[in-house]
Design a protein around this motif. Sequence first.
Motif, mmCIF file in Angstrom:
data_model
loop_
_atom_site.group_PDB
_atom_site.id
_atom_site.type_symbol
_atom_site.label_atom_id
_atom_site.label_comp_id
_atom_site.label_asym_id
_atom_site.label_seq_id
_atom_site.Cartn_x
_atom_site.Cartn_y
_atom_site.Cartn_z
ATOM 1 N N TYR A 64 45.056 -53.395 0.196
ATOM 2 C CA TYR A 64 44.412 -52.666 -1.103
ATOM 3 C C TYR A 64 44.538 -51.211 -1.005
ATOM 4 O O TYR A 64 44.931 -50.404 -1.802
ATOM 5 C CB TYR A 64 43.063 -52.966 -1.262
ATOM 6 C CG TYR A 64 42.409 -52.551 -2.387
ATOM 7 C CD1 TYR A 64 42.799 -52.708 -3.706
ATOM 8 C CD2 TYR A 64 41.453 -51.373 -2.000
ATOM 9 C CE1 TYR A 64 42.518 -51.858 -5.119
ATOM 10 C CE2 TYR A 64 40.977 -50.868 -3.157
ATOM 11 C CZ TYR A 64 41.175 -51.096 -4.690
ATOM 12 O OH TYR A 64 40.838 -50.167 -5.521
ATOM 13 N N LEU A 65 44.066 -50.671 0.277
ATOM 14 C CA LEU A 65 43.992 -49.186 0.363
ATOM 15 C C LEU A 65 45.364 -48.481 0.291
ATOM 16 O O LEU A 65 45.562 -47.435 0.181
ATOM 17 C CB LEU A 65 43.433 -48.760 1.636
ATOM 18 C CG LEU A 65 41.674 -48.828 1.574
ATOM 19 C CD1 LEU A 65 41.027 -48.848 2.762
ATOM 20 C CD2 LEU A 65 41.045 -48.233 0.439
ATOM 21 N N LEU A 71 35.714 -47.896 0.339
ATOM 22 C CA LEU A 71 35.625 -47.575 -1.230
ATOM 23 C C LEU A 71 35.069 -46.105 -1.510
ATOM 24 O O LEU A 71 35.496 -45.445 -2.109
ATOM 25 C CB LEU A 71 35.257 -48.550 -2.340
ATOM 26 C CG LEU A 71 36.276 -49.842 -2.299
ATOM 27 C CD1 LEU A 71 35.521 -50.718 -3.130
ATOM 28 C CD2 LEU A 71 37.487 -49.350 -2.750
ATOM 29 N N LYS A 83 37.162 -43.794 0.052
ATOM 30 C CA LYS A 83 38.250 -43.318 -0.825
ATOM 31 C C LYS A 83 37.720 -42.577 -2.137
ATOM 32 O O LYS A 83 38.684 -41.504 -2.438
ATOM 33 C CB LYS A 83 38.672 -44.487 -1.076
ATOM 34 C CG LYS A 83 40.142 -44.648 -1.970
ATOM 35 C CD LYS A 83 40.598 -45.849 -2.524
ATOM 36 C CE LYS A 83 41.681 -45.532 -3.555
ATOM 37 N NZ LYS A 83 41.863 -46.895 -4.319
ATOM 38 N N LYS A 84 36.704 -42.817 -2.516
ATOM 39 C CA LYS A 84 36.326 -42.021 -3.555
ATOM 40 C C LYS A 84 36.116 -40.493 -3.223
ATOM 41 O O LYS A 84 36.368 -39.829 -4.282
ATOM 42 C CB LYS A 84 34.885 -42.777 -4.388
ATOM 43 C CG LYS A 84 34.368 -41.998 -5.450
ATOM 44 C CD LYS A 84 32.928 -42.626 -5.793
ATOM 45 C CE LYS A 84 32.491 -41.830 -6.667
ATOM 46 N NZ LYS A 84 30.935 -42.497 -7.286
ATOM 47 N N PHE A 129 48.348 -49.715 -0.982
ATOM 48 C CA PHE A 129 48.840 -49.880 -2.042
ATOM 49 C C PHE A 129 48.328 -49.109 -3.398
ATOM 50 O O PHE A 129 49.049 -49.000 -4.588
ATOM 51 C CB PHE A 129 49.340 -51.488 -2.573
ATOM 52 C CG PHE A 129 50.368 -51.798 -1.527
ATOM 53 C CD1 PHE A 129 51.535 -51.518 -1.579
ATOM 54 C CD2 PHE A 129 50.197 -52.920 -0.877
ATOM 55 C CE1 PHE A 129 52.721 -51.768 -0.723
ATOM 56 C CE2 PHE A 129 51.069 -53.476 -0.107
ATOM 57 C CZ PHE A 129 52.393 -52.936 -0.188
ATOM 58 N N SER A 130 47.039 -48.833 -3.242
ATOM 59 C CA SER A 130 46.477 -48.230 -4.469
ATOM 60 C C SER A 130 46.764 -46.644 -4.609
ATOM 61 O O SER A 130 46.765 -46.194 -3.461
ATOM 62 C CB SER A 130 44.843 -48.520 -4.459
ATOM 63 O OG SER A 130 44.304 -47.717 -3.203
ATOM 64 N N LYS A 131 46.850 -46.197 -5.477
ATOM 65 C CA LYS A 131 47.040 -44.874 -5.772
ATOM 66 C C LYS A 131 45.719 -44.199 -5.849
ATOM 67 O O LYS A 131 44.521 -44.360 -6.444
ATOM 68 C CB LYS A 131 47.869 -44.418 -7.114
ATOM 69 C CG LYS A 131 49.027 -45.208 -6.970
ATOM 70 C CD LYS A 131 50.138 -44.549 -8.052
ATOM 71 C CE LYS A 131 51.393 -45.489 -8.182
ATOM 72 N NZ LYS A 131 52.189 -45.258 -7.007
ATOM 73 N N LYS A 132 45.634 -43.124 -5.200
ATOM 74 C CA LYS A 132 44.573 -41.999 -5.338
ATOM 75 C C LYS A 132 44.321 -41.275 -6.549
ATOM 76 O O LYS A 132 45.019 -40.770 -7.130
ATOM 77 C CB LYS A 132 44.484 -41.062 -3.942
ATOM 78 C CG LYS A 132 43.291 -40.066 -4.065
ATOM 79 C CD LYS A 132 43.292 -39.022 -2.816
ATOM 80 C CE LYS A 132 42.204 -38.241 -3.075
ATOM 81 N NZ LYS A 132 42.524 -36.805 -2.874
ATOM 82 N N ARG A 133 43.067 -41.839 -7.325
ATOM 83 C CA ARG A 133 42.961 -41.157 -8.656
ATOM 84 C C ARG A 133 41.982 -39.992 -8.533
ATOM 85 O O ARG A 133 40.837 -40.322 -7.925
ATOM 86 C CB ARG A 133 42.565 -42.187 -9.406
ATOM 87 C CG ARG A 133 43.538 -43.261 -9.654
ATOM 88 C CD ARG A 133 42.912 -44.252 -10.962
ATOM 89 N NE ARG A 133 44.017 -45.248 -11.014
ATOM 90 C CZ ARG A 133 43.755 -46.748 -10.545
ATOM 91 N NH1 ARG A 133 42.564 -46.776 -10.321
ATOM 92 N NH2 ARG A 133 44.409 -47.286 -10.895
ATOM 93 N N LYS A 186 40.967 -46.047 5.891
ATOM 94 C CA LYS A 186 41.891 -46.929 6.463
ATOM 95 C C LYS A 186 41.693 -47.327 7.751
ATOM 96 O O LYS A 186 41.525 -48.300 8.171
ATOM 97 C CB LYS A 186 43.255 -46.298 6.385
ATOM 98 C CG LYS A 186 43.996 -46.567 4.978
ATOM 99 C CD LYS A 186 45.374 -46.122 5.193
ATOM 100 C CE LYS A 186 46.075 -45.901 3.764
ATOM 101 N NZ LYS A 186 47.358 -45.416 3.838
#
Length: 91
Positions: free
Chosen positions: A80-81, A22, A25-26, A83-87, A34
């Motif tokens: 989770y990584l 996370l 990803k942030k 299917f989640s969209k990068k915001r 991943k």
Amino acid sequence: MFFLAPLMLASIIGGIVLALSLLLKKHGKILIAKFMSYVGILIGVGFIWYAREVAIGWDGAGYFLIGFFVILECFTITLYLFFSKKRISPP
């Protein structure tokens, strides 16, 4: 009762992988995030290999459960990584 200790140890490993994933990803490094979950899956496979080849009896069963739970948690993190969209937050 036999499942609690391996589940706790696997949750610690999964929590570390989740926190690092996370955090990466942030900062926008989704590919490296991943990769961290893939490394967690390899750690789980290593536990299962150790349980199969080296440890015997109850110790082997405990290591197998740790490996199984680590693979399960890291696979969930990978999904989770994926299917989640990068915001991207506005500047």
